[in-house]
Design a protein around this motif. Structure first.
Motif, PDB file in Angstrom:
ATOM      1  N   SER A  41     -20.937  18.363  71.441  1.00 16.36           N
ATOM      2  CA  SER A  41     -19.720  18.332  72.243  1.00 16.36           C
ATOM      3  C   SER A  41     -19.951  17.423  73.451  1.00 16.36           C
ATOM      4  N   THR A  47     -14.894  17.092  79.373  1.00 18.14           N
ATOM      5  CA  THR A  47     -13.603  17.056  78.692  1.00 18.14           C
ATOM      6  C   THR A  47     -12.487  17.426  79.673  1.00 18.14           C
ATOM      7  N   ASN A  48     -12.736  18.440  80.504  1.00 17.84           N
ATOM      8  CA  ASN A  48     -11.715  18.807  81.493  1.00 17.84           C
ATOM      9  C   ASN A  48     -11.426  17.655  82.451  1.00 17.84           C
ATOM     10  N   VAL A  51      -9.309  15.162  80.555  1.00 21.05           N
ATOM     11  CA  VAL A  51      -7.949  15.681  80.347  1.00 21.05           C
ATOM     12  C   VAL A  51      -7.164  15.601  81.658  1.00 21.05           C
ATOM     13  N   SER A 109      -4.613  14.337  68.536  1.00 19.56           N
ATOM     14  CA  SER A 109      -4.899  15.498  69.380  1.00 19.56           C
ATOM     15  C   SER A 109      -4.928  16.807  68.604  1.00 19.56           C
ATOM     16  N   PHE A 136     -15.609  16.798  67.295  1.00 19.65           N
ATOM     17  CA  PHE A 136     -14.271  16.787  67.890  1.00 19.65           C
ATOM     18  C   PHE A 136     -13.470  15.545  67.575  1.00 19.65           C
ATOM     19  N   THR A 147      -8.559  13.215  67.635  1.00 13.78           N
ATOM     20  CA  THR A 147      -9.370  14.385  68.001  1.00 13.78           C
ATOM     21  C   THR A 147      -8.769  15.612  67.335  1.00 13.78           C
ATOM     22  N   ARG A 150      -8.933  21.256  71.066  1.00 14.92           N
ATOM     23  CA  ARG A 150     -10.023  21.876  71.826  1.00 14.92           C
ATOM     24  C   ARG A 150     -10.889  22.751  70.927  1.00 14.92           C
ATOM     25  N   GLN A 212     -14.534  28.773  66.879  1.00 12.70           N
ATOM     26  CA  GLN A 212     -13.140  28.414  66.707  1.00 12.70           C
ATOM     27  C   GLN A 212     -12.645  28.923  65.347  1.00 12.70           C
TER      28      GLN A 212
END
Lengths: 406, 406
Positions: A41, A47-48, A51, A109, A136, A147, A150, A212
């Protein structure tokens, strides 16, 4: 010799030191003679950050450009981990989604993996090279980066394990396995050695954040043997396996909860055929996922209360849909309530044991906890409660079903 | 209607607000009916952050993995700028090096652009779409990401302009053009309206940091009309053009300096044939670039001093090469000196004006500045001085050659 996929999440690769630690874990498997593909990852927080950049730039953003920006996080980790491995004398190279290639749908996404061509990676296994793959991300039919949404790196790892026909897919994370309940709440929670795909799937979709949901589905479909274990300790984790691989099933394997629910009640709605279809049809059209539903029997045959739950993030959307229906569906009031929690018990043994729901309701009643909505499946029972009862309910059920560690 | 390439460096895209500002500049050109390709760098600070991550991970790093990590910076900017343009109603999409594709040699971290296939981008010009291209990166014959070396985005922009047969390549930066000298030192420095490729090339390689040397070389080779202008102000910049496009040449167009030089003197080295070949051959073999060289005539025909300069970063390497030569090249001492500056005057007019060097030396002598080494070309004279004279020398020469603004 085995073929392994090892997946490391954001916390496990959050710093240069931690990436070096990951490299040591990978080296150990290589030294044991295994063929290894690693899926990583983005470094935690990255990632935050990306974003946020996208959100700051544009509120209604083009998902294709979002993917270009956000996928860069995993790209950085693949390069860094390859370098760390090389520094330990392990042959390694990075693979981005478009290089493997990991072909996905072009739904940016939220792409779904369609096909993985592992021929190059497999060829290099023969040369003792470790494949460090970006999780991802993939490449769409439009030749652009996609992607998976999340948490998609778990799905990348399982899909790669399936394509490589790996002997096992190890998901390294910041917890050391799957527990009978959240140990922060139920101090007597115990780590499970094994759990079935079906149970894991229920736990994942009912609030357990370790894996997930999509990745468990995929593992189940392709019979990929999963292990959830700690990046930071050297302990065996929890194996997610076929039902046949577990000799004796607990009636209940775990208790889980999610606060990500919101309840909506339509008070005194007309009790006539077609109302439910109208309401839930409109919500479905607006892509609002409805989870639990309950409708009371009306006393006078004229009006009743209709209650359902949606994800917290969808409550605004749900209320706006209902507002537009006002002309067709008359009701006294529409009452939203976000202070709710869904607590669930999950277990394969439920199928052969009667009275599980009764035990659950009795245990909660004894503590004075009121149940608002109930939903069940073959291997789970979920109840909606006032949020303030979360901890009490989880601990009570954990004890009631004999899960407390000795 | 013209076809333009607009290039924005790290400072120009350093924040979300600045990227929005860039989008407005691009929109203006689109609104004027032009076809536009934009080339962007990583947001300022980002490349350094990524390079530091690589250095922290591995001191002797694999250049291929370095490229994977470092190229992610430009990737982020392309996505963000595309979003900003879309928000202004301008059709735009991002293009990474491998997507265009920008084919380069496989010399990772220092790749050279070999071929750019602009067919897709050109096709979309017809649909009024802006191409937002990642600078600094390409794809090697090994199907892996390459980078062009620091500052390579200028080269990307010029190469793209050449491939697209663009009418102009505008390099937007944090200064508003090319000056007759560094305005922080020479307060009377003036902005040049036009400068020739040849002069710009000398200025770039002699210390002016506005344009990367390679990008000027490429512009000269392909006759790409360059403009250097400010991202932050709406002013015309400096045009870099063919000699024919400038009516009257100044004798000297600019004064520049670089502190990135170090001097090495071999004292009392044997004055016999083959010594210089031995010394400079060994340095070349070790990839040390020697810039200026001076050897005094020996008084006794036996021993002399041999002095040369190298880049500051290469001094350790150079000394280690000389140390290994000790057996073959005897000398009294090897004396390194990093406290030096190279000050240069550049001008096309020099070719037809005698006495330029004399004027330079006289002006410096009058201020009591001692010249250590001299080197000349057709359109430049460089001198090596003690570093403490930098500002005085630049200002003195700026005045001496009549460059002070009225």
């Amino acid at each position: 010799m085995a073929r392994l996929v090892m997946k490391f999440g954001g916390t496990s690769v959050g710093t240069v030191e931690r990436i070096k630690n990951v490299a040591r874990k990978v080296k150990r498997e290589v030294d044991a003679g295994h063929e290894v593909a690693v899926v990583v990852s983005a470094m935690s927080g990255e990632t935050n950050r990306l974003v946020d950049l996208v959100s700051d730039m544009s509120s209604l953003h083009d998902a294709r450009e979002y993917d270009v920006v956000v996928s860069s996080g995993e790209q950085v980790t693949t390069g860094l981990l390859s370098l760390a491995l090389q520094d330990l004398g392990v042959s390694a190279r990075s693979w981005l989604g478009w290089q493997v290639p990991i072909k996905t749908s072009a739904v940016h996404s939220a792409a779904r993996i369609e096909q993985i061509d592992c021929s190059e990676i497999s060829k290099r296994f023969a040369e003792k090279q470790v494949a460090v793959c970006a999780g991802f991300q993939g490449i769409g039919s439009d030749n652009r980066i996609t992607t998976l949404g999340r948490g998609g790196s778990d799905t990348s790892a399982v899909a790669l394990a399936a394509a490589l026909e790996a002997d096992r897919c190890d998901i390294y994370t910041d917890v050391d396995g799957i527990y009978t309940a959240d140990p922060r709440i139920a101090t007597k929670a115990a780590k499970l050695d094994k759990i079935t795909y079906e149970e894991m799937l229920e736990l994942a979709s009912l609030g357990a954040k370790v894996l997930q949901t999509r990745s468990v589905e995929m593992a189940m479909k392709h019979r990929v043997k999963l292990q959830v274990l700690s990046s930071f300790e050297d302990l065996p984790g929890t194996l997610v396996v076929d039902e046949e691989d577990i000799v004796e099933h607990q009636v209940v394997s775990g208790v889980t909860y999610t606060r990500d629910e919101a309840k909506v009640t339509l008070q005194q709605v007309a009790d006539r055929p077609g109302v439910a279809a109208l309401v839930f049809g409109a919500l479905a059209d607006a892509n609002v996922n409805v989870d639990m539903i309950v409708q009371n029997v009306s006393e006078d045959g004229k009006a009743t209360d209709l209650t359902f739950t949606v994800g917290q993030k969808e409550i605004t959307q749900a209320l706006s849909v209902l507002d537009k229906l006002k002309g067709e569906v008359a009701c006294k009031a529409i009452v939203p309530d976000s202070d709710v929690v869904k607590v669930s018990i999950v277990g394969m043994g439920m199928r052969s044991h009667a009275g599980v729901a009764k035990t659950m309701f009795a245990a909660l009643a004894e503590k004075g906890i009121n149940i608002q909505v109930i939903s069940t499946s073959e291997i789970k029972v979920s109840v909606l409660l006032a949020e303030e009862y979360t901890e009490l309910a989880v601990r009570t059920l954990h004890t009631a079903f004999g899960l407390d560690a000795a």
